[in-house]
Motif scaffolding. Structure first.
Motif, mmCIF file in Angstrom:
data_model
loop_
_atom_site.group_PDB
_atom_site.id
_atom_site.type_symbol
_atom_site.label_atom_id
_atom_site.label_comp_id
_atom_site.label_asym_id
_atom_site.label_seq_id
_atom_site.Cartn_x
_atom_site.Cartn_y
_atom_site.Cartn_z
ATOM 1 N N GLY A 204 0.832 -1.206 0.000
ATOM 2 C CA GLY A 204 0.000 0.000 0.000
ATOM 3 C C GLY A 204 0.856 1.242 0.000
ATOM 4 N N THR A 205 0.428 2.245 -0.765
ATOM 5 C CA THR A 205 1.174 3.501 -0.876
ATOM 6 C C THR A 205 0.208 4.669 -0.824
ATOM 7 N N LEU A 222 -4.260 1.894 4.423
ATOM 8 C CA LEU A 222 -2.995 1.169 4.518
ATOM 9 C C LEU A 222 -3.072 0.033 5.530
ATOM 10 N N ILE A 223 -3.671 0.303 6.684
ATOM 11 C CA ILE A 223 -3.798 -0.735 7.714
ATOM 12 C C ILE A 223 -4.650 -1.888 7.205
ATOM 13 N N GLY A 224 -5.639 -1.570 6.354
ATOM 14 C CA GLY A 224 -6.502 -2.599 5.776
ATOM 15 C C GLY A 224 -5.769 -3.575 4.877
ATOM 16 N N GLU A 225 -4.564 -3.215 4.440
ATOM 17 C CA GLU A 225 -3.752 -4.113 3.607
ATOM 18 C C GLU A 225 -2.910 -5.075 4.441
ATOM 19 N N LEU A 230 4.906 -0.082 8.727
ATOM 20 C CA LEU A 230 4.557 1.181 8.078
ATOM 21 C C LEU A 230 5.822 2.025 7.964
ATOM 22 N N HIS A 231 6.064 2.570 6.777
ATOM 23 C CA HIS A 231 7.201 3.478 6.577
ATOM 24 C C HIS A 231 6.670 4.878 6.340
ATOM 25 N N GLU A 249 -3.497 5.261 17.165
ATOM 26 C CA GLU A 249 -4.892 5.444 17.591
ATOM 27 C C GLU A 249 -5.839 4.575 16.777
ATOM 28 N N LEU A 250 -5.482 4.305 15.534
ATOM 29 C CA LEU A 250 -6.310 3.455 14.667
ATOM 30 C C LEU A 250 -6.054 1.977 14.891
#
Length: 395
Positions: A204-205, A222-225, A230-231, A249-250
């Motif tokens: 994801g981007t 992105l988190i859904g992928e 994470l970068h 928080e997510l």
């Protein structure tokens, strides 16, 4: 201590007052006369790079005051003329034109931001004006011309280091979120290239504009992928810290990686405990380097804060290198002589020992390290909130 929003406002006001003093008095420190060496400065006094742009101005000012207090250069004072490049190409061009057309300078220290450097560098190359940056890192600057130099290390190397760290940490699926600037995109591009070369996959981007303040929609995607990590590549400490905080928080509990900006004092102040455990591949000062420790101590005593200390040192060293080359040429209008001096010089200072410049004006002889953010109770002025894990692993 950390540096917050209101301190930034104070710092910006201080720089403006200093610039006014320059125009009114014709000097910065030491009572410079009309015979002073006049050098231009272009930094991000405002804009996304304001936290480190102001640090660069302050570090340069401190170096100038030291030089002038010691008698100047060949008996002449050194004068800085500061302009705000605002961390973008168009304002950098405006600042460049003012310095060259109005002030008549032939040597410019700066810029803070890669986009600003890439905007102004073609003009400098055409005009035969030296631009010498302590902060701009985009890989494309290496090809900007014969008058373009930097003590800041290229993100080409940072990307290799980051990709290797990700792979070594068993990251195989990566999500990236990147500020839409030349600097941040350079970090992302080179890091992803090395990560994919090692066998990793980007799942994801996301990119964001510098004026965005809420990243939850992009982070949710992105988190859904289901990435392993994470970068973050940020131009602004404000956005970098906010992204870290909102990602946690997510509910993202995986590793987070970044670069210098996301571990700056303001970024850590915003992120708070959410930043604990974040890893970054950064340039950092050697604690065994006595000159570096002296500069940091003097800066803290003078300005009462420290952030992004390597870039503070890089800006400081640039002034002393400039003084050495002016000592040799004795002419602030001799850009060719100054350029040739930079090509020939080997320097030991705040950011390292025996470093020099290659045929593209790129600094050689320096290296990045990997750091990890400490829990808030363990963060201090001395450690700037992180512990150094060591050099990035090689292939």
């Amino acid at each position: 201590m950390t540096i917050g929003y209101f301190r930034q406002a104070f710092v910006i006001a201080l720089v403006v007052l200093v610039s006014i003093a320059v125009l009114a008095c014709g000097s910065i420190g030491g009572g410079a006369s009309s015979e002073s060496f006049k050098i231009g400065v272009m930094e991000s006094v405002t804009g996304p790079g304001e936290t480190y742009g102001n640090v660069a101005v302050q570090a340069k000012q401190m170096a100038v005051d030291e030089i002038n207090a010691a008698g100047g250069i060949n008996g002449r004072m050194l004068e800085l003329i500061v302009e705000d490049e605002k961390c973008n190409a168009q304002d950098a061009i405006t600042a460049y034109r003012k310095l060259t057309d109005v002030d008549g300078v032939k040597i410019i220290l700066g810029t803070s931001c890669s986009g600003a450097m890439l905007g102004a560098a073609p003009l400098a190359e055409e005009d035969g004006v030296v631009m010498f940056s302590g902060l701009a890192t985009n890989p494309d600057i290496a090809n900007a011309g014969d008058y373009i130099f930097r003590t800041s290390m290229s993100d080409a190397q940072r990307g290799i280091d980051t990709g290797n760290v990700l792979w070594s940490d068993s990251i195989r699926n990566l999500a990236t979120i990147t500020e839409a600037t030349d600097y941040a995109e350079g970090v992302r591009r080179t890091s992803v290239e090395q990560f994919e070369k090692r066998g990793g996959k980007v799942v994801g981007t996301e990119r964001y504009a510098s004026d965005v303040t809420d990243f939850r929609s992009q982070l949710t995607k992105l988190i859904g992928e289901s990435p392993d990590a994470l970068h973050i590549a940020a131009q602004s400490e404000f956005t970098g810290g906010t992204i870290i905080k909102q990602a946690r928080e997510l509910g993202f509990n995986g590793p987070i990686y970044g670069e210098d900006v996301v571990v700056g004092a303001t970024a850590l102040e915003i992120a708070g405990d959410a930043a604990t455990g974040v890893k970054a591949i950064i340039a950092d000062l050697d604690p065994a380097n006595s000159k570096a420790q002296e500069v940091l101590s003097n800066f803290m005593e003078r300005y009462d804060y420290i952030t992004l200390r390597w870039y503070l040192g890089s800006a400081y060293d640039d002034v002393y290198i400039t003084a050495e080359c002016l000592k040799q040429t004795d002419d602030d209008q001799d850009a060719d002589g100054f350029r040739d001096c930079l090509y020939d010089i080997t320097w030991s200072g705040t950011i390292g020992s025996n470093y020099s410049f290659d045929g593209n004006g790129e600094v050689v002889g320096l290296a990045n390290v990997v750091v990890e953010i400490l829990p808030p109770p363990d963060r201090s002025e001395d450690n700037l909130g992180y512990k150094v894990l060591g050099p990035a692993p090689s292939e």
